[in-house]
Design an enzyme around this catalytic site. Sequence first.
Site, PDB file in Angstrom:
ATOM      1  N   GLN A 133       0.996  -1.103  -0.083  1.00 19.39           N
ATOM      2  CA  GLN A 133      -0.074   0.045   0.009  1.00 19.39           C
ATOM      3  C   GLN A 133       0.833   1.348   0.052  1.00 19.39           C
ATOM      4  O   GLN A 133       0.599   2.305  -0.128  1.00 19.39           O
ATOM      5  CB  GLN A 133      -0.947  -0.011   1.298  1.00 19.39           C
ATOM      6  CG  GLN A 133      -1.770  -1.064   1.269  1.00 19.39           C
ATOM      7  CD  GLN A 133      -2.583  -0.926   2.570  1.00 19.39           C
ATOM      8  OE1 GLN A 133      -3.447  -0.636   2.895  1.00 19.39           O
ATOM      9  NE2 GLN A 133      -2.184  -1.832   3.614  1.00 19.39           N
ATOM     10  N   ASN A 134       2.226   1.123   0.121  1.00 20.79           N
ATOM     11  CA  ASN A 134       3.223   2.065   0.252  1.00 20.79           C
ATOM     12  C   ASN A 134       3.516   2.813  -1.276  1.00 20.79           C
ATOM     13  O   ASN A 134       3.496   2.133  -2.094  1.00 20.79           O
ATOM     14  CB  ASN A 134       4.332   1.888   0.766  1.00 20.79           C
ATOM     15  CG  ASN A 134       4.116   1.446   2.457  1.00 20.79           C
ATOM     16  OD1 ASN A 134       3.113   1.681   2.801  1.00 20.79           O
ATOM     17  ND2 ASN A 134       5.009   0.833   2.914  1.00 20.79           N
ATOM     18  N   VAL A 135       3.523   4.035  -1.114  1.00 20.51           N
ATOM     19  CA  VAL A 135       4.029   4.838  -2.401  1.00 20.51           C
ATOM     20  C   VAL A 135       5.496   4.829  -2.466  1.00 20.51           C
ATOM     21  O   VAL A 135       6.071   5.328  -3.462  1.00 20.51           O
ATOM     22  CB  VAL A 135       3.158   5.953  -2.438  1.00 20.51           C
ATOM     23  CG1 VAL A 135       1.697   5.800  -2.519  1.00 20.51           C
ATOM     24  CG2 VAL A 135       3.281   7.054  -1.639  1.00 20.51           C
ATOM     25  N   ASP A 136       6.025   4.682  -1.388  1.00 15.75           N
ATOM     26  CA  ASP A 136       7.640   4.907  -1.264  1.00 15.75           C
ATOM     27  C   ASP A 136       8.318   3.792  -2.262  1.00 15.75           C
ATOM     28  O   ASP A 136       7.516   2.680  -2.561  1.00 15.75           O
ATOM     29  CB  ASP A 136       8.289   4.895   0.095  1.00 15.75           C
ATOM     30  CG  ASP A 136       8.131   3.740   0.722  1.00 15.75           C
ATOM     31  OD1 ASP A 136       8.728   2.567   0.336  1.00 15.75           O
ATOM     32  OD2 ASP A 136       7.652   3.527   1.841  1.00 15.75           O
ATOM     33  N   HIS A 151      -1.504   1.299  -4.482  1.00 11.56           N
ATOM     34  CA  HIS A 151      -1.950   2.992  -4.086  1.00 11.56           C
ATOM     35  C   HIS A 151      -1.020   4.094  -4.872  1.00 11.56           C
ATOM     36  O   HIS A 151      -0.804   5.102  -4.771  1.00 11.56           O
ATOM     37  CB  HIS A 151      -1.690   3.298  -2.752  1.00 11.56           C
ATOM     38  CG  HIS A 151      -2.968   2.558  -1.862  1.00 11.56           C
ATOM     39  ND1 HIS A 151      -2.733   2.578  -0.515  1.00 11.56           N
ATOM     40  CD2 HIS A 151      -3.999   1.931  -2.202  1.00 11.56           C
ATOM     41  CE1 HIS A 151      -3.968   2.019  -0.348  1.00 11.56           C
ATOM     42  NE2 HIS A 151      -4.610   1.672  -1.308  1.00 11.56           N
ATOM     43  N   CYS A 165      -1.059  12.192 -16.196  1.00  9.19           N
ATOM     44  CA  CYS A 165      -2.147  13.290 -16.706  1.00  9.19           C
ATOM     45  C   CYS A 165      -3.246  13.096 -15.655  1.00  9.19           C
ATOM     46  O   CYS A 165      -3.546  12.007 -15.244  1.00  9.19           O
ATOM     47  CB  CYS A 165      -2.337  13.146 -18.116  1.00  9.19           C
ATOM     48  SG  CYS A 165      -3.780  14.239 -18.677  1.00  9.19           S
ATOM     49  N   CYS A 213       0.227  17.883 -19.468  1.00  7.39           N
ATOM     50  CA  CYS A 213       0.212  16.777 -20.274  1.00  7.39           C
ATOM     51  C   CYS A 213       0.630  17.088 -21.552  1.00  7.39           C
ATOM     52  O   CYS A 213      -0.209  18.200 -22.309  1.00  7.39           O
ATOM     53  CB  CYS A 213      -1.219  15.996 -20.185  1.00  7.39           C
ATOM     54  SG  CYS A 213      -1.234  14.511 -21.316  1.00  7.39           S
ATOM     55  N   GLY A 273       2.586  -4.268   9.211  1.00  2.00           N
ATOM     56  CA  GLY A 273       2.299  -2.831   9.274  1.00  2.00           C
ATOM     57  C   GLY A 273       1.277  -1.939   8.698  1.00  2.00           C
ATOM     58  O   GLY A 273       1.433  -1.201   7.971  1.00  2.00           O
ATOM     59  N   SER A 307      -2.961  -0.831   9.522  1.00  3.47           N
ATOM     60  CA  SER A 307      -3.686  -0.847  10.506  1.00  3.47           C
ATOM     61  C   SER A 307      -4.971  -1.686  10.258  1.00  3.47           C
ATOM     62  O   SER A 307      -5.877  -1.830  11.182  1.00  3.47           O
ATOM     63  CB  SER A 307      -3.941   0.506  10.849  1.00  3.47           C
ATOM     64  OG  SER A 307      -4.406   1.109   9.808  1.00  3.47           O
TER      65      SER A 307
HETATM   66  P1  NAD Z   1      -1.573   3.266   9.023  1.00  4.77           P
HETATM   67  O1  NAD Z   1      -1.009   4.694   9.148  1.00  4.77           O
HETATM   68  O2  NAD Z   1      -3.229   3.342   9.087  1.00  4.77           O
HETATM   69  O3  NAD Z   1      -1.032   2.208   9.747  1.00  4.77           O
HETATM   70  C1  NAD Z   1       0.206   2.018   9.935  1.00  4.77           C
HETATM   71  C2  NAD Z   1       0.442   0.619  10.744  1.00  4.77           C
HETATM   72  O4  NAD Z   1       1.997   0.417  11.049  1.00  4.77           O
HETATM   73  C3  NAD Z   1      -0.133   0.774  12.294  1.00  4.77           C
HETATM   74  O5  NAD Z   1      -1.030  -0.405  12.516  1.00  4.77           O
HETATM   75  C4  NAD Z   1       1.129   0.550  13.164  1.00  4.77           C
HETATM   76  O6  NAD Z   1       0.833  -0.220  14.225  1.00  4.77           O
HETATM   77  C5  NAD Z   1       1.917  -0.165  12.318  1.00  4.77           C
HETATM   78  N1  NAD Z   1       3.638   0.098  12.531  1.00  4.77           N
HETATM   79  C6  NAD Z   1       4.233   1.392  12.963  1.00  4.77           C
HETATM   80  N2  NAD Z   1       5.454   0.962  13.256  1.00  4.77           N
HETATM   81  C7  NAD Z   1       5.585   0.030  12.869  1.00  4.77           C
HETATM   82  C8  NAD Z   1       6.877  -0.938  12.629  1.00  4.77           C
HETATM   83  N3  NAD Z   1       8.221  -0.757  13.021  1.00  4.77           N
HETATM   84  N4  NAD Z   1       6.755  -2.111  12.068  1.00  4.77           N
HETATM   85  C9  NAD Z   1       5.553  -2.688  11.738  1.00  4.77           C
HETATM   86  N5  NAD Z   1       4.562  -1.871  11.959  1.00  4.77           N
HETATM   87  C10 NAD Z   1       4.402  -0.639  12.174  1.00  4.77           C
HETATM   88  O7  NAD Z   1      -0.954   2.797   7.733  1.00  4.77           O
HETATM   89  P2  NAD Z   1      -1.811   2.208   6.258  1.00  4.77           P
HETATM   90  O8  NAD Z   1      -2.664   0.805   7.032  1.00  4.77           O
HETATM   91  O9  NAD Z   1      -0.736   1.549   5.568  1.00  4.77           O
HETATM   92  O10 NAD Z   1      -2.732   3.130   5.645  1.00  4.77           O
HETATM   93  C11 NAD Z   1      -2.648   4.305   5.610  1.00  4.77           C
HETATM   94  C12 NAD Z   1      -2.517   4.723   3.926  1.00  4.77           C
HETATM   95  O11 NAD Z   1      -1.411   5.652   3.801  1.00  4.77           O
HETATM   96  C13 NAD Z   1      -2.028   3.384   3.088  1.00  4.77           C
HETATM   97  O12 NAD Z   1      -2.642   3.685   1.766  1.00  4.77           O
HETATM   98  C14 NAD Z   1      -0.490   3.700   3.405  1.00  4.77           C
HETATM   99  O13 NAD Z   1       0.051   3.024   2.555  1.00  4.77           O
HETATM  100  C15 NAD Z   1      -0.480   5.116   3.116  1.00  4.77           C
HETATM  101  N6  NAD Z   1       0.925   5.756   3.600  1.00  4.77           N
HETATM  102  C16 NAD Z   1       2.137   5.230   3.045  1.00  4.77           C
HETATM  103  C17 NAD Z   1       3.079   5.669   3.409  1.00  4.77           C
HETATM  104  C18 NAD Z   1       4.554   5.281   2.663  1.00  4.77           C
HETATM  105  O14 NAD Z   1       4.319   5.300   1.476  1.00  4.77           O
HETATM  106  N7  NAD Z   1       5.602   5.169   3.448  1.00  4.77           N
HETATM  107  C19 NAD Z   1       3.460   6.441   4.630  1.00  4.77           C
HETATM  108  C20 NAD Z   1       1.913   6.810   5.113  1.00  4.77           C
HETATM  109  C21 NAD Z   1       0.992   6.433   4.755  1.00  4.77           C
HETATM  110 ZN    ZN Z   2      -3.317  14.193 -20.751  1.00  4.32          ZN
END
Ligand code: NAD
Ligand code: ZN
Length: 240
Positions: free
Chosen positions: A94-97, A112, A120, A145, A183, A185
């Site tokens: 789900q991370n964008v990094d 995501h 665009c 675009c 990691g 929620s």
């Molecule tokens: P969330 O912020 O809702 O929950 C984060 C979860 O990570 C929590 O349950 C917490 O307990 C857990 N956590 C904290 N530290 C940890 C560790 N060291 N090891 C393992 N788990 C740990 O995040 P979500 O459920 O991913 O949803 C939020 C949305 O925002 C998603 O789409 C998410 O990917 C995005 N988001 C992405 C980034 C990124 O790309 N790095 C950063 C922030 C939010």
């Molecule tokens: Zn376009």
Amino acid sequence: MEKLSAEDRLFVLTGAGVSAESGLPTFRGINGLWRGYPVEDVATPEAFAADPAMVWQFYSERRQRHESVRPNPAHVALGDIERALEDRFFLCTQNVDSLHEQAGSQRVVHMHGRLMQSRCSRTLCRTLPFDDRNLYRTRGEIPNCPKCGALVRPHICWFGEVPFQMELILQQLDGATVLLTVGTSGVVEPAASFVRMARLNRARTIYVGPEEPSNSEYFDEVLLGKAGELLPSFVNVPLG
Ligand code: NAD
Ligand code: ZN
């Protein structure tokens, strides 16, 4: 964790928590606020239509921050597990990094989107997302675009939008015998429901993170701890 057999197929789902130890805060870690606004109000198509420069400032700050972070032992461990399992491994984040890629992961899908890509903003324009590390802070800096002239936007799935590559993700989930969730929620859909789908297929379901996720009742095993501390020991699990 029990050893995986030669027939096992591992589906890994990661959320913001896997990158927390690299210094990228989870939304909860920043109390869900950016400059006092709820993140849900900044990361939306409506916010972009109303004030594209404000939305780009948010993502430009995140791009800038990303330049100085490195993968942590959790990302590295997942890269190692992939090397051992090869095509019996699939990673949905789900991370964008880009920290999974930086740690060597290849079979990774970003449901995501990706912070370091733009596209665009016109939904029906068929131009592809492209790599983009640029920072845009004013309306005048945001490019148009080349095909249709609409503003370029971050290649991110915002609140209210449909995640990317769901067909491939659900196909991989359907074939998995083990689901490892790290990691997240357990409140952001559709990812929060993956564990229930896996259970219907009788897959083993494991959660790793410091707190119980809100969908914890669906996991066979909930391993409480930091991903960077727990995941490296998974690599030592004999892969049969
Ligand atoms: P969330 O912020 O809702 O929950 C984060 C979860 O990570 C929590 O349950 C917490 O307990 C857990 N956590 C904290 N530290 C940890 C560790 N060291 N090891 C393992 N788990 C740990 O995040 P979500 O459920 O991913 O949803 C939020 C949305 O925002 C998603 O789409 C998410 O990917 C995005 N988001 C992405 C980034 C990124 O790309 N790095 C950063 C922030 C939010
Ligand atoms: Zn376009």
